[in-house]
Design an enzyme around this catalytic site. Structure first.
Site, PDB file in Angstrom:
ATOM      1  N   LYS A 126     -14.306  -4.819  11.226  1.00 38.62           N
ATOM      2  CA  LYS A 126     -14.737  -3.510  10.720  1.00 38.62           C
ATOM      3  C   LYS A 126     -16.114  -3.107  11.247  1.00 38.62           C
ATOM      4  O   LYS A 126     -16.310  -1.987  11.735  1.00 38.62           O
ATOM      5  CB  LYS A 126     -14.778  -3.529   9.188  1.00 38.62           C
ATOM      6  CG  LYS A 126     -13.459  -3.896   8.552  1.00 38.62           C
ATOM      7  CD  LYS A 126     -13.581  -4.158   7.067  1.00 38.62           C
ATOM      8  CE  LYS A 126     -14.433  -5.356   6.710  1.00 38.62           C
ATOM      9  NZ  LYS A 126     -13.895  -6.642   7.167  1.00 38.62           N
ATOM     10  N   THR A 127     -17.061  -4.030  11.136  1.00 39.68           N
ATOM     11  CA  THR A 127     -18.424  -3.714  11.554  1.00 39.68           C
ATOM     12  C   THR A 127     -18.478  -3.440  13.051  1.00 39.68           C
ATOM     13  O   THR A 127     -19.113  -2.469  13.499  1.00 39.68           O
ATOM     14  CB  THR A 127     -19.362  -4.876  11.180  1.00 39.68           C
ATOM     15  OG1 THR A 127     -19.245  -5.115   9.769  1.00 39.68           O
ATOM     16  CG2 THR A 127     -20.811  -4.539  11.505  1.00 39.68           C
ATOM     17  N   ASP A 137     -22.802  -0.568   6.226  1.00 38.92           N
ATOM     18  CA  ASP A 137     -21.962  -1.732   6.435  1.00 38.92           C
ATOM     19  C   ASP A 137     -21.827  -2.552   5.159  1.00 38.92           C
ATOM     20  O   ASP A 137     -22.825  -2.832   4.485  1.00 38.92           O
ATOM     21  CB  ASP A 137     -22.573  -2.605   7.547  1.00 38.92           C
ATOM     22  CG  ASP A 137     -21.604  -3.674   8.021  1.00 38.92           C
ATOM     23  OD1 ASP A 137     -20.384  -3.398   8.045  1.00 38.92           O
ATOM     24  OD2 ASP A 137     -22.068  -4.785   8.335  1.00 38.92           O
ATOM     25  N   ASP A 138     -20.581  -2.920   4.828  1.00 38.99           N
ATOM     26  CA  ASP A 138     -20.359  -3.854   3.720  1.00 38.99           C
ATOM     27  C   ASP A 138     -20.824  -3.258   2.392  1.00 38.99           C
ATOM     28  O   ASP A 138     -21.717  -3.794   1.724  1.00 38.99           O
ATOM     29  CB  ASP A 138     -21.176  -5.127   4.016  1.00 38.99           C
ATOM     30  CG  ASP A 138     -20.348  -6.384   3.824  1.00 38.99           C
ATOM     31  OD1 ASP A 138     -19.343  -6.321   3.119  1.00 38.99           O
ATOM     32  OD2 ASP A 138     -20.729  -7.412   4.397  1.00 38.99           O
TER      33      ASP A 138
END
Ligand SMILES: Nc1ncnc2c1ncn2[C@@H]1O[C@H](COP(=O)(O)OP(=O)(O)OP(=O)(O)O)[C@@H](O)[C@H]1O
Ligand SMILES: Nc1ncnc2c1ncn2[C@@H]1O[C@H](COP(=O)(O)OP(=O)(O)OP(=O)(O)O)[C@@H](O)[C@H]1O
Ligand SMILES: Nc1ncnc2c1ncn2[C@@H]1O[C@H](COP(=O)(O)OP(=O)(O)OP(=O)(O)O)[C@@H](O)[C@H]1O
Ligand SMILES: Nc1ncnc2c1ncn2[C@@H]1O[C@H](COP(=O)(O)OP(=O)(O)OP(=O)(O)O)[C@@H](O)[C@H]1O
Ligand SMILES: Nc1ncnc2c1ncn2[C@@H]1O[C@H](COP(=O)(O)OP(=O)(O)OP(=O)(O)O)[C@@H](O)[C@H]1O
Ligand SMILES: Nc1ncnc2c1ncn2[C@@H]1O[C@H](COP(=O)(O)OP(=O)(O)OP(=O)(O)O)[C@@H](O)[C@H]1O
Ligand SMILES: [Mg+2]
Ligand SMILES: [Mg+2]
Ligand SMILES: [Mg+2]
Ligand SMILES: [Mg+2]
Ligand SMILES: [Mg+2]
Ligand SMILES: [Mg+2]
Lengths: 269, 269, 269, 269, 269, 269
Positions: free
Chosen positions: B69-70, B124-125
């Site tokens: 994803k990142t 992110d996250d």
């Protein structure tokens, strides 16, 4: 190389060396092949960090209380010969005012590590670091979040970091999603049976129980009391009991009584 | 255009370029059509932001741990050529004192972005940003509320903003009503079967496993151990395992063992 | 008077005018009689506040996400011609340090309003204002208590205040006893069926979908995919999708696919 | 040596001596073999700390309310002749502002102890130290975490520490994982039957009940009221009741009534 | 005396007079014998405080939302002619920073009251004062504890205090043990049936609905819609609806529709 | 001696005398043998503290609301003739900022008491002192912990302390483990039957109800309304009702109505 690893323990560079030795006061006894495998794995990860391009490797050593997790992590760290080694223990943060101060200290050490080309950090007893208490349950989310992020954050380019963390609450760590933050896991079992226990006794120190015959006697006495070959007691407990036994008038009997009491009964919890 | 997108990766403007590359250390391997579709969608949204009158577009990239994803968000950001690009990660806020300081920092970056005519922010996250912990459950409502508002607030007139956020806890985000704050969603799946795995191996790096024959061998070994073609392991895990395997005496076997262990068993959890 | 209300939108006095327009970027489309009734009701309350002796009137606009609550409240406010109009949104308080600062800001605006002979305040998205999160559940009791008191406190003698508040969490507001603090309620429904959707499309903008034939095609495509005339999607979602569709090679198909996906399935949740 | 231990009570060195005597206002009565065994065990651990290489020994004295835990710990401390002895009680921390101040004080005393070659610390009433309250349940995690760490942290090289901690909430301590922090445990039972009670009475002080005949009468009266030989009342309660009885017109009857009331009924909780 | 009480409303001494009138903007309409009994009781307590030796009397006025609790308390206060009268409402504390500031303010007013020989305090809307929210549930224990103590603490010798408190959450107050702090209770019911409603309408103001014929029409219309004589709507709601109805083209119909909607259905919650 | 105790009430030494009298505004009426026994017990404990060597005695007076706990504790204190007497009530701490300030104040009074050779402290209404609220449940653990420690901590050598604490929440105190902190308990019952009620009326004051015939009438009226001889209403409630009744036109009927309403119904909670 792993075969001779145990003989050539050389101190790590700098002020932390005494601290590492302090974390394994009775050295590392090779009472089973499992111990050798743990050390092999640990030193393999050390090697990888040195030679691989990956900047971060994080390893979780988990196992029952007193099974030797801290000592093994310290041993691997000593053997690594990394220029920057640091051991973060509950005792090293107990004096801080609150969770924010603890978190800042931990973060500071990681930041320091990022400055060295090759670093190794031991985070000992994660459950204590995050102030876990099963009733509630309660914990310091501040510290937990920092650790979960730091466990996954690689150092800047040109730097390498190996993280060794220990826990005796693997199940809790899984519930908290901490386990997934690690690249690798190493299980550290308790002394599992009488054969291993005998090995521990004969290889440990100079007391009466290190005499092969006495060691055998002790094991047989335990077998009689528990009715099983299984032991499942941590090495730290065994060594402490053996040392106290020296002062007893009948070391073998006293030792056997104490250990037999600790052997988990079948069907219980 | 999407067909050739992968070849012409040009760095984004300014200081954040290195940071973006750092978020995709192993580049982007096209191991399936799905990956291309994700990049197409992402770049389509980039295009829309540039040409549409709508000032805010927010996209949620969700998928299992380690699925990439990142890296994909960073890739899309690099390709966007936007004058203002910023990556907000858990690591970038770990040093802040408390949730208020974190929230202020995040808000500051959004405010900065509002000053540029065309901005792209990666959050992110999200679960780590909001300090989520499943036990309790606990989180920083302070940060959560700020993010939920910022995800829906367009920049002032004459300014455009594209938000890319990532999470591996989509279900939690739905419970927290975070998902509804996004205009669009992109699912980022794990490497799903042996065919895709083989693609990953042969297209990755120069180690022994990138040899087509060895890659095939590894896949067959996994098939034998798991009894299925299904893999469902994140690309980050696969690449890290492949790199570590290089140092093993038998890379194929070691790699197959490690991956087979990670393949979810049928009927389990 | 209500019949011609929509034609003669005049900006409200002062600095908040742009802000109000910003809250209804796509204007107000009369896609159903319901919309006209909402505006009639809203403007009736405006009239009452001007002519009645009662110093405080508070109205809750509630409805599903994206149904147009904020835009309708802004529209009513613009039409009111009140000398003091203020829009309090989550975005306007996101920069404050904590709940106390937010509460102080909100209280300050009410105090300012009390100084004008005729004031109108919009409190947008109450659930976000009180920092509601369903998990826990959590909220800012500080802000909630202030709002519940302010919603019921009339301005001093010689002053009149109209409060328009919006929420998409009516059930939560009832549980929190917030609903009872309001004198009146206005339900803002989503676009309910294909007939209304067609109205929205043909009355909106200049893209391909505003062509009556294309609009009809899109509606038929949705009907085929969902098997029903029912739509139940918020106007904000519909307009955003229609705008993005312009950039697609086949706007009708792309639009129909996207909307069909959002139509709630029978029997689901 | 244990046989004569009780005769030769010598005060410990320094200012804490009076404090220790204060913790056992009525001395130690040997009303059963169990008491002697407790003292033997305690003094054995004292001996071990002196002679063994292990730097830390921690002992948990647990038992029902009023069973004499604090007095026994104080007695063992007095007999130890250690140069540094300190008693940390709830009363010694009650004046501190909050849990942080309490924790700092406790930590300070441990740090002081680490400076002496041979130290003994009594942590009395752990449940009160950690501010335990069963409803909630609530506790000071700050203090709990510090204690759990301090109970396991050995002093620096060349220093030895013996920790004696008391609790009447062993079950709670187990739930909190505190028990595992101790090397050894000593159970301190209540006065269990009428034979032991008679011993207590005849060996205690100079009141009417210390007369053997009266003591026997009292025990018989209790037997009649309760219908059992079992007593299960803490020695502190028994001694306090005996002292108050002196002022009664019929000490034997009054004493018997009071104690009979305290004897746990069969089948009740 | 009670018979003529309503005619001779004289303002209380000092600055609070306007405030009291503000709390009963539509005066007190005697729409039932119950209202007269409430006022009689209230004024009886006023009399008792003046003539009795007891220094503290505390009365709880409880009833459904909008039933007129605040107005009745204000009316009794105005009639008391006490030299010190003070109305503590949620609105009077909404500007304070936090619960401690609110509590200090409340305590200050009680302390002021203790200085007057004869004081009357109204604590309006206890549930809002203690920041009650049913979800959680949450409240300010700081304020609750202060109120519970202040409700039971008599002023110093030579001083008398009458406390009137209002709540529409009697059940919650009982759970919180607040009710027991009061000496007396007064139930304030809603307008219970159409006969009472007719009284309210004909006795209120000068609008169309105050015409006996129109009032009768409205009641009949409600009867037809609800199928019952029962009303159970608070007088505040009724008066507000009647005032708004004035502006309608068909006041009777509009009023009837609105009220009928508020009449609780049989069998519903 | 106890027989004549009630006649010879002599004020305690110092500034607290008025405060003690204030806590029993209507004196102590001996309406049953139980009252005499309570006073006997209380004064016996006073005597013991004076003559015994035990430095600390703590007594818990518990009973239903309004049963006279505070008055009886104050009476015993007045009779004690101790040089240091202090009454700590909820009202005496209501002005403090927060729980820490309250705790400091309480601790300060204990420290003061420790300086006197002979002290008596009344801690009135423990549940209010610890800020208990059944919903949650909530309390101030800070104050609770301090009280639990102070209730068990004897003053220094040469000093004696008698603690009298009151509570109407004995069950809660048991759950919180507070009860075990006390040496002795005294139950303070409500007025239990009509015979006792008659005693109260005839022995109290000079109003109409103190006339034996009227008192009998009142009791009969209550009997008729409740259908039972049982009363179970606290003396404080009875005396307050009797005083208010004086102002009624028919004191006997009004009194009987009010009390009958308070008599607990059989079968109800
Ligand atoms: N093979 C071995 N592995 C680990 N420890 C060993 C081994 N042989 C001897 N030891 C000794 O056993 C002790 C292990 O204690 P250690 O503190 O490492 O256990 P632990 O598992 O960390 O305990 P805890 O669960 O309390 O954290 C040390 O004294 C160490 O020197
Ligand atoms: N097609 C791909 N998609 C994404 N990442 C890829 C791809 N090909 C190679 N990679 C590499 O795989 C890794 C993906 O790791 P990344 O951190 O993006 O995963 P993640 O899903 O964000 O993990 P986490 O769940 O821990 O946040 C990166 O090193 C990236 O360079
Ligand atoms: N009849 C209408 N009613 C409301 N909005 C309309 C209408 N016609 C067009 N619009 C446009 O639709 C959009 C409605 O968005 P708005 O933010 O008001 O929705 P919302 O219900 O407040 O959403 P949210 O639930 O996210 O708060 C605006 O862009 C507005 O200009
Ligand atoms: N054999 C004995 N063991 C312990 N205490 C004894 C013994 N003989 C007499 N005593 C006296 O009994 C009392 C024991 O009280 P102590 O405070 O130690 O009990 P405790 O178990 O700590 O109580 P708590 O549960 O309240 O902490 C002391 O006064 C002590 O002098
Ligand atoms: N008999 C009456 N009793 C009470 N109020 C009356 C009566 N007759 C007219 N009124 C008017 O009705 C209104 C009552 O409103 P009030 O604020 O007192 O209700 P409330 O029960 O306190 O409402 P809330 O539950 O919101 O606190 C006031 O405007 C008052 O002037
Ligand atoms: N025998 C008696 N015992 C106690 N109080 C009596 C007695 N006779 C008369 N009184 C009077 O009754 C009242 C008792 O009130 P008190 O405040 O002591 O009750 P309480 O139980 O402490 O109430 P609460 O539960 O509210 O704390 C006092 O006014 C006291 O003077
Ligand atoms: Mg360890
Ligand atoms: Mg990621
Ligand atoms: Mg909105
Ligand atoms: Mg003790
Ligand atoms: Mg009110
Ligand atoms: Mg009392």
């Amino acid at each position: 190389d792993f075969e001779h690893a145990l003989e050539e323990v050389k101190p790590a560079f700098g002020t932390d060396d005494a601290e590492l030795e302090d974390a394994m006061p009775d050295g590392i006894i090779e009472f089973s092949d499992g111990i050798q495998r743990i050390l092999q794995d640990g030193l393999l990860y050390v090697e990888h960090v040195k030679t691989q391009s990956k900047r971060l490797t994080s390893v979780l050593l988990h196992g029952p209380q007193s099974s030797g997790k801290t000592a093994l992590a310290a041993y691997i760290a000593m053997k690594s010969d990394f220029p920057f080694i640091k051991l973060i223990t509950p005792a090293s943060v107990v004096g801080f005012r609150d969770e924010v101060a603890k978190k800042d200290y931990i973060h500071k050490i990681f930041t320091d590590a990022y400055k060295s080309p090759l670093s190794l950090l031991i985070i000992d007893d994660i459950e204590r670091m995050i102030e876990w208490v099963p009733v509630g349950p309660r914990l310091s989310n501040n510290i937990l979040q920092a650790l979960m992020t730091l466990f996954k954050t690689p150092p800047p380019k040109g730097h390498k970091l190996l993280i060794l963390a220990t826990t005796s609450q693997r199940y809790v760590m899984e519930q908290l999603d901490v386990v997934r933050a690690f690249n690798r896991q190493i299980a550290v079992p308790a002394v599992s049976d009488l054969r291993e226990l005998e090995q521990v006794l004969t290889k440990f120190g100079d007391g009466p129980l290190s005499d092969p015959y006495q060691a055998r006697q002790a094991c047989q006495a335990i077998q009689q009391q528990t009715g099983t070959d299984s032991v499942m007691v941590g090495i730290k407990t065994i060594l402490a009991t053996a040392e106290t036994a020296k002062l007893s008038s009948d070391p073998v009997e006293w030792f056997a009584d104490q250990i037999a009491e600790q052997v988990p009964r079948r069907g219980s919890e």
